[in-house]
Scaffold this active site. Structure first.
Site, short mmCIF file in Angstrom:
data_model
loop_
_atom_site.label_atom_id
_atom_site.label_comp_id
_atom_site.label_asym_id
_atom_site.label_seq_id
_atom_site.Cartn_x
_atom_site.Cartn_y
_atom_site.Cartn_z
N SER A 147 32.56 41.27 47.42
CA SER A 147 34.10 40.83 46.50
C SER A 147 33.72 40.92 44.89
O SER A 147 32.78 40.64 44.51
CB SER A 147 34.46 39.43 47.00
OG SER A 147 34.93 39.29 48.18
N HIS A 154 38.04 43.31 47.77
CA HIS A 154 37.29 42.90 48.87
C HIS A 154 36.71 44.18 49.66
O HIS A 154 37.88 44.98 50.09
CB HIS A 154 37.85 41.94 49.56
CG HIS A 154 38.24 40.47 48.99
ND1 HIS A 154 37.48 39.46 48.43
CD2 HIS A 154 39.42 39.87 48.69
CE1 HIS A 154 38.26 38.76 48.02
NE2 HIS A 154 39.43 39.05 47.78
N CYS A 180 50.72 40.55 34.47
CA CYS A 180 51.58 39.48 33.62
C CYS A 180 52.11 40.20 32.22
O CYS A 180 51.19 40.66 31.44
CB CYS A 180 50.90 38.32 33.33
SG CYS A 180 51.93 36.98 32.53
N GLU A 217 46.23 35.07 32.71
CA GLU A 217 47.18 34.67 33.79
C GLU A 217 47.45 35.76 34.63
O GLU A 217 48.52 35.81 35.08
CB GLU A 217 48.53 34.35 32.87
CG GLU A 217 48.64 33.27 31.77
CD GLU A 217 48.70 31.93 32.67
OE1 GLU A 217 48.50 32.09 33.91
OE2 GLU A 217 48.91 30.92 32.11
N SER A 218 46.41 36.32 35.11
CA SER A 218 46.55 37.37 36.17
C SER A 218 45.16 37.70 36.63
O SER A 218 44.21 37.26 36.09
CB SER A 218 47.30 38.51 35.66
OG SER A 218 46.83 39.29 34.57
#
Lengths: 145, 145
Positions: A85, A98, A113, A92-93
């Site tokens: 991962s 994965h 964002c 903010e993003s």
């Protein structure tokens, strides 16, 4: 309290790109959230099992999309369903990859964002590096009202 | 190389729940990836600006969905479009909450891996705590072939 809303999905690669680029007129009092996500089948086996390569990949992808990286994390997991991962934590993003080695499978999420960053560029950059045999790609509008 | 696939979205809250719970027959050689994501409008203003409360919330939500938390991170951002990002990093999956204080707006992503964890429980738990006026909720299949 909960309202289910159907997403309108585009029919082609071109439609998807147009939707991401043009459907947002920046409003002064609105948060513009754009989220591209997808599943990558038949990826490059050596790349998706390489923790440091995937950590670098989320950094490079963030740059490609003009996102400013805040922090990155990567973990390797063992076992039959093991993989890696890798997350890039952005203002903010986020970007999340994965992978599952044995399955040559990976999932990718690029959430941006603001109107300056383009999640499609980051998503496509990741795809170009992981070399999947095929890909599903979706767009979700994560904007405020 | 890229194939655009339309998601089939359910028409009601009940349909969505049924889809998440029953559409997966665990195959020995398949990764089961379930992703619930949505936008929360008109959230509790004091909660969504509280970094430690949101960090705890992702931990509690992970427990509600029987996910094992690997690590958590939270950041507070200032400015007109400021807010908080809180991420729970799970074994091959994640929970992400992004908030914007002034807009009383939040986005929530719950991505689970395996047939034992239920992302809907985590998503609904977060909604119950952030108390939005309304919510959009979507399901994406992130399973391997």
């Amino acid at each position: 309290m909960c309202r289910i809303v159907k997403e309108k999905f585009p029919n082609s690669e071109e439609d998807l790109e147009t939707k991401v680029k043009t459907s947002y007129v920046q409003k002064e009092k609105q948060i513009i959230g754009k989220h591209i996500y997808g599943n990558l089948y038949g990826c490059d086996a050596s790349f998706i099992s390489n923790e440091s390569a995937l950590k670098n990949l989320v950094i490079e992808a963030a740059k490609a999309a003009k996102m400013t990286v805040w922090d990155t994390k990567a973990w390797k997991f063992g076992g039959v369903k093991g993989g890696v991962s890798a997350l890039a934590l952005i203002l903010e993003s986020h970007i999340a990859i994965h992978t599952w080695n044995e399955f040559r499978y990976a999932t990718v999420d690029v959430f941006t964002c603001g109107d300056k960053s383009d999640p499609m560029l980051a998503f496509d950059y990741i795809v170009s590096r992981l070399k999947p045999k095929h890909v599903t790609k979706h767009f979700a509008d994560r904007s405020s009202e």
